[in-house]
Motif scaffolding. Structure first.
Motif, PDB file in Angstrom:
ATOM      1  N   VAL A 355      48.055  41.299  43.090  1.00  0.00           N
ATOM      2  CA  VAL A 355      49.202  41.727  43.870  1.00  0.00           C
ATOM      3  C   VAL A 355      49.108  41.444  45.337  1.00  0.00           C
ATOM      4  CG1 VAL A 355      49.755  43.329  41.842  1.00  0.00           C
ATOM      5  CG2 VAL A 355      48.394  43.968  44.103  1.00  0.00           C
ATOM      6  N   SER A 356      48.130  41.002  45.780  1.00  0.00           N
ATOM      7  CA  SER A 356      47.922  40.892  47.239  1.00  0.00           C
ATOM      8  C   SER A 356      48.625  39.648  47.914  1.00  0.00           C
ATOM      9  CB  SER A 356      46.172  40.705  47.685  1.00  0.00           C
ATOM     10  OG  SER A 356      46.069  39.309  47.043  1.00  0.00           O
ATOM     11  N   GLY A 357      49.327  38.759  46.990  1.00  0.00           N
ATOM     12  CA  GLY A 357      49.751  37.635  47.569  1.00  0.00           C
ATOM     13  C   GLY A 357      49.007  36.415  47.622  1.00  0.00           C
ATOM     14  N   PHE A 358      47.772  36.669  47.274  1.00  0.00           N
ATOM     15  CA  PHE A 358      46.636  35.427  47.285  1.00  0.00           C
ATOM     16  C   PHE A 358      46.198  35.362  45.883  1.00  0.00           C
ATOM     17  CE2 PHE A 358      47.049  37.064  51.654  1.00  0.00           C
ATOM     18  CZ  PHE A 358      47.175  36.048  52.296  1.00  0.00           C
ATOM     19  N   PRO A 359      46.911  35.062  45.035  1.00  0.00           N
ATOM     20  CA  PRO A 359      46.305  34.923  43.600  1.00  0.00           C
ATOM     21  C   PRO A 359      45.206  33.919  43.383  1.00  0.00           C
ATOM     22  CG  PRO A 359      48.584  33.819  43.557  1.00  0.00           C
ATOM     23  CD  PRO A 359      48.274  34.620  44.994  1.00  0.00           C
ATOM     24  N   SER A 360      44.495  33.999  42.436  1.00  0.00           N
ATOM     25  CA  SER A 360      43.284  33.036  42.176  1.00  0.00           C
ATOM     26  C   SER A 360      43.923  32.036  41.114  1.00  0.00           C
ATOM     27  CB  SER A 360      42.057  33.764  41.490  1.00  0.00           C
ATOM     28  OG  SER A 360      41.297  32.914  41.040  1.00  0.00           O
ATOM     29  N   GLU A 361      43.359  30.601  41.352  1.00  0.00           N
ATOM     30  CA  GLU A 361      43.769  29.700  40.508  1.00  0.00           C
ATOM     31  C   GLU A 361      42.992  29.790  39.316  1.00  0.00           C
ATOM     32  OE1 GLU A 361      42.593  25.923  42.447  1.00  0.00           O
ATOM     33  OE2 GLU A 361      44.151  26.323  44.167  1.00  0.00           O
ATOM     34  N   HIS A 362      42.047  30.539  39.290  1.00  0.00           N
ATOM     35  CA  HIS A 362      41.168  30.763  38.086  1.00  0.00           C
ATOM     36  C   HIS A 362      41.093  32.293  37.745  1.00  0.00           C
ATOM     37  CE1 HIS A 362      40.089  26.688  39.454  1.00  0.00           C
ATOM     38  NE2 HIS A 362      40.157  26.456  38.066  1.00  0.00           N
ATOM     39  N   PRO A 363      42.162  32.990  37.464  1.00  0.00           N
ATOM     40  CA  PRO A 363      41.960  34.488  37.427  1.00  0.00           C
ATOM     41  C   PRO A 363      40.997  34.827  36.402  1.00  0.00           C
ATOM     42  CG  PRO A 363      44.006  33.776  36.244  1.00  0.00           C
ATOM     43  CD  PRO A 363      43.552  32.756  37.189  1.00  0.00           C
ATOM     44  N   VAL A 364      40.774  34.302  35.384  1.00  0.00           N
ATOM     45  CA  VAL A 364      39.758  34.896  34.331  1.00  0.00           C
ATOM     46  C   VAL A 364      38.234  34.608  34.975  1.00  0.00           C
ATOM     47  CG1 VAL A 364      38.585  34.273  32.040  1.00  0.00           C
ATOM     48  CG2 VAL A 364      41.265  34.099  32.387  1.00  0.00           C
ATOM     49  N   VAL A 365      38.084  33.667  35.829  1.00  0.00           N
ATOM     50  CA  VAL A 365      36.573  33.259  36.324  1.00  0.00           C
ATOM     51  C   VAL A 365      36.531  34.402  37.545  1.00  0.00           C
ATOM     52  CG1 VAL A 365      35.215  31.626  37.652  1.00  0.00           C
ATOM     53  CG2 VAL A 365      36.696  30.701  35.958  1.00  0.00           C
ATOM     54  N   LEU A 366      37.799  34.728  38.100  1.00  0.00           N
ATOM     55  CA  LEU A 366      37.473  35.631  39.266  1.00  0.00           C
ATOM     56  C   LEU A 366      37.220  36.885  38.544  1.00  0.00           C
ATOM     57  CD1 LEU A 366      37.941  36.377  42.246  1.00  0.00           C
ATOM     58  CD2 LEU A 366      40.131  37.020  41.676  1.00  0.00           C
ATOM     59  N   ALA A 367      37.757  37.421  37.432  1.00  0.00           N
ATOM     60  CA  ALA A 367      37.630  38.742  36.730  1.00  0.00           C
ATOM     61  C   ALA A 367      36.063  38.641  36.075  1.00  0.00           C
ATOM     62  CB  ALA A 367      38.640  38.950  35.614  1.00  0.00           C
ATOM     63  N   GLY A 368      35.711  37.485  35.638  1.00  0.00           N
ATOM     64  CA  GLY A 368      34.401  37.665  35.142  1.00  0.00           C
ATOM     65  C   GLY A 368      33.275  37.646  36.439  1.00  0.00           C
ATOM     66  N   LEU A 418      30.777  24.481  50.022  1.00  0.00           N
ATOM     67  CA  LEU A 418      30.190  23.541  49.177  1.00  0.00           C
ATOM     68  C   LEU A 418      30.936  23.920  47.638  1.00  0.00           C
ATOM     69  CD1 LEU A 418      26.234  23.773  49.609  1.00  0.00           C
ATOM     70  CD2 LEU A 418      27.786  21.825  50.328  1.00  0.00           C
ATOM     71  N   CYS A 419      31.578  25.301  47.922  1.00  0.00           N
ATOM     72  CA  CYS A 419      32.452  25.733  46.667  1.00  0.00           C
ATOM     73  C   CYS A 419      33.582  25.013  46.574  1.00  0.00           C
ATOM     74  CB  CYS A 419      32.509  27.087  46.651  1.00  0.00           C
ATOM     75  SG  CYS A 419      30.858  28.152  46.425  1.00  0.00           S
ATOM     76  N   VAL A 420      33.990  24.611  45.314  1.00  0.00           N
ATOM     77  CA  VAL A 420      35.436  24.052  45.075  1.00  0.00           C
ATOM     78  C   VAL A 420      35.905  24.583  44.183  1.00  0.00           C
ATOM     79  CG1 VAL A 420      34.901  21.884  46.393  1.00  0.00           C
ATOM     80  CG2 VAL A 420      34.277  22.062  44.071  1.00  0.00           C
ATOM     81  N   SER A 421      37.125  24.603  43.651  1.00  0.00           N
ATOM     82  CA  SER A 421      37.777  24.958  42.245  1.00  0.00           C
ATOM     83  C   SER A 421      37.444  26.351  42.041  1.00  0.00           C
ATOM     84  CB  SER A 421      37.499  24.039  41.168  1.00  0.00           C
ATOM     85  OG  SER A 421      38.078  24.223  40.293  1.00  0.00           O
ATOM     86  N   TRP A 422      36.792  26.475  40.478  1.00  0.00           N
ATOM     87  CA  TRP A 422      36.443  27.625  40.198  1.00  0.00           C
ATOM     88  C   TRP A 422      35.227  28.423  40.897  1.00  0.00           C
ATOM     89  CZ3 TRP A 422      31.438  27.998  38.354  1.00  0.00           C
ATOM     90  CH2 TRP A 422      30.935  26.819  37.959  1.00  0.00           C
ATOM     91  N   CYS A 423      34.423  27.355  41.280  1.00  0.00           N
ATOM     92  CA  CYS A 423      33.134  28.065  42.167  1.00  0.00           C
ATOM     93  C   CYS A 423      33.559  28.764  43.293  1.00  0.00           C
ATOM     94  CB  CYS A 423      32.247  26.907  42.594  1.00  0.00           C
ATOM     95  SG  CYS A 423      31.005  27.461  43.405  1.00  0.00           S
ATOM     96  N   LEU A 424      34.687  28.596  44.004  1.00  0.00           N
ATOM     97  CA  LEU A 424      35.343  29.423  45.186  1.00  0.00           C
ATOM     98  C   LEU A 424      35.813  30.794  44.707  1.00  0.00           C
ATOM     99  CD1 LEU A 424      35.624  29.375  48.089  1.00  0.00           C
ATOM    100  CD2 LEU A 424      37.972  28.462  47.535  1.00  0.00           C
ATOM    101  N   ASP A 425      36.228  30.782  43.444  1.00  0.00           N
ATOM    102  CA  ASP A 425      36.774  32.213  42.852  1.00  0.00           C
ATOM    103  C   ASP A 425      35.441  33.034  42.335  1.00  0.00           C
ATOM    104  OD1 ASP A 425      39.420  31.843  42.822  1.00  0.00           O
ATOM    105  OD2 ASP A 425      39.485  30.391  41.075  1.00  0.00           O
ATOM    106  N   VAL A 426      34.226  32.444  42.130  1.00  0.00           N
ATOM    107  CA  VAL A 426      33.161  33.103  41.603  1.00  0.00           C
ATOM    108  C   VAL A 426      32.640  33.781  43.062  1.00  0.00           C
ATOM    109  CG1 VAL A 426      30.750  32.774  41.135  1.00  0.00           C
ATOM    110  CG2 VAL A 426      32.660  31.780  39.585  1.00  0.00           C
TER     111      VAL A 426
END
Length: 510
Positions: A355-368, A418-426
């Motif tokens: 709800v911050s206005g900065f949603p993740s592209e891979h929310p499941v990865v972020l939650a994990g 060096l982080c891209v895509s889902w790695c950035l969410d982690v």
């Protein structure tokens, strides 16, 4: 026939199953001791009995528990197993934490008449000639008989008592499924997604209501059903008033609980009678299990316990296995609480990110990532507490909290290129959870003194609000540092650390 001698009240014999002390009376005893000028917080249970309980009771011929309410003795439903060498205040506090207002406890030090004079029965007379005559065995047998008379619910009362909590936890998890997977706040048929709006006032957040994808309404309905089940179970349990007969084991920091033969024997008897054996709410170690090497302060007591074990055809390996099962249950309880708390913490942080206005592209990865990090931190804190047997210095807590907070702050302000895509969410998930964990520890440390004596609900609400506000300001500081590094427009440090309402007033002040 029983040869153990009862205590006498006005010529009427009162047997051990009515030598109980209530939780309220334990609290009163603790306050009385702390207000006594001769009391020392370092006193053991031995000192409590010798220097305080004996002088208070020696003219009455009754144990402390029965003396408090001799006109209406209380029926015991909790048998307490503990060591006399432990700190008395720690022991009494553990009893208060681990029982409810309905519980009545049999505590050897408080229940037996300890003065050893002609006014009342001697300790040897109260214990009887054989182990099966002892007050401990009589109380356990009474708990078993009473429980069996109440039906099957008694043996499952601990599991039944967790049903409201389990249903509430399931409702929480189900409701957060759309939040984690869709990065929005769900209703029955729509979902509110936070959207960033850039204008002359900076960045603001607006809500965009969108239809829920097919089948995502099912978790919401299931969550409401679980919430209703939780309420129904709670009301039903209060109405049924389940009999909570059990034996409570109280580990301590000063001695090996399983080095005492009486404690091991009591646990084994409770196991053979089918009585549940929870551990008190303490992180103190119970010690190592070795029944054969356990000792007793009285050689006569040790001899008759060993004799009873042999007479019933048991061996020490069987007793050790029974005690090991109790220890396994204690470990599982600790793991369950750690995992559930880690899950709640991670889901709350994921929802705040959504709800911050900065949603993740891979929310499941972020939650994990948040779940894994919160689990690591909680087990790290639990391990630190267990290593120090529940007594951790403020310095250790401050160092751990500072390390977590600074590590999370650094990861937030200096994201890996060096982080891209889902790695950035982690990366982001780890950074945010480390910061939040450090803030939480600092708030709890500060609140230990601030909220002493406050109701539990008020303390939790105040601590949650403090964690939210501090985390909010730290996040703003991270955004400022990140913007400065990239050369982006940013407000001043002073404006950044002000609440948003004051920030708006300051920016529009003539």
């Amino acid at each position: 026939s029983e040869t153990a001698v009862p205590q006498m009240v006005d010529g009427k014999p009162i047997y051990p199953q009515h030598w109980g002390i209530s939780r309220r009376q334990v609290v009163e005893l603790l306050e009385r001791l702390r207000n006594d000028e001769e009391w020392s917080p370092s006193n053991s249970v031995y000192a409590l009995v010798k220097d305080f309980l004996v002088p208070w009771t020696q003219a009455h011929g009754l144990g402390y528990a029965l003396l408090q309410i001799k006109q209406a003795p209380l029926e015991v439903n909790v048998m307490v197993s503990h060591s006399w060498s432990e700190n008395a205040e720690d022991f009494l506090e553990a009893l208060v934490r681990s029982t409810s207002n309905d519980d009545v406890m049999f505590v050897c030090a408080l229940s037996l008449y300890q003065a050893e004079n002609a006014v009342g029965p001697s300790i040897a007379a109260q214990l009887g000639q054989f182990a099966h005559e002892s007050p401990f065995r009589q109380v356990l047998e009474h708990i078993r008989r009473t429980g069996e008379s109440r039906g099957w619910c008694w043996r499952w009362h601990r599991q039944l008592a967790t049903l409201p909590e389990l249903c509430l936890f399931l409702a929480f998890l189900l409701y957060y499924i759309p939040t984690v997977m869709l990065s929005c706040i769900p209703a029955f048929d729509h979902c509110a997604r936070a959207v960033r709006i850039f204008d002359d006032r900076g960045i603001t957040i607006s809500w965009d209501w969108q239809p829920l994808p097919p089948h995502f309404e099912l978790p919401i309905i299931a969550a409401l059903v679980c919430l209703g089940c939780s309420a129904v179970c709670k009301v039903a349990l209060n109405f049924l008033r389940l009999y909570k007969g059990r034996m409570l084991v109280v580990p301590n920091r000063e001695s090996d609980l399983y080095g005492r033969l009486w404690c091991v024997y009591e646990i084994f008897v409770a196991t053979t009678l089918g009585i549940s054996i929870p551990s008190a709410h303490t992180l103190a170690s119970a010690g190592r299990i070795s029944t054969e090497n356990a000792v007793c302060s009285s050689a006569a007591d040790a001899a008759r316990i060993h004799r009873e074990i042999d007479d019933h055809g048991y061996n020490y390996q069987q007793i050790d296995r029974a005690v090991s099962c109790m220890m396994l249950g204690r470990r599982w309880t600790a793991i369950r609480h750690c995992l559930s708390n880690a899950c709640v913490l991670a889901l709350c942080a994921t929802q705040a990110r959504s709800v911050s206005g900065f949603p993740s592209e891979h929310p499941v990865v972020l939650a994990g990532a948040m779940m894994a990090t919160s689990t690591f931190v909680i087990f790290l804190v639990y391990g630190l507490c267990r290593r120090n047997q529940g007594v951790v210095s403020k310095r250790s807590v401050c160092l751990l909290a500072g390390a977590l907070l600074l590590t999370g702050f650094a990861l937030n302000c200096f994201p890996s290129t060096l982080c891209v895509s889902w790695c950035l969410d982690v990366w982001n998930g780890i950074a945010e959870m480390l910061s939040l964990s450090g803030i939480t520890l600092l708030v709890f440390l500060a609140g230990k003194r601030c909220f002493r004596g406050c109701p539990a609900a008020l303390s939790v609400a105040a601590a949650s609000l403090a964690i939210f506000v501090v985390d909010w300001q730290v996040t703003k500081l991270c955004n400022m540092v990140y913007s400065l590094r990239l050369g982006l427009p940013t407000q001043s440090f002073f404006t950044h650390m002000m609440p948003d309402g004051l920030t708006h007033c300051a920016s529009h002040h003539p």
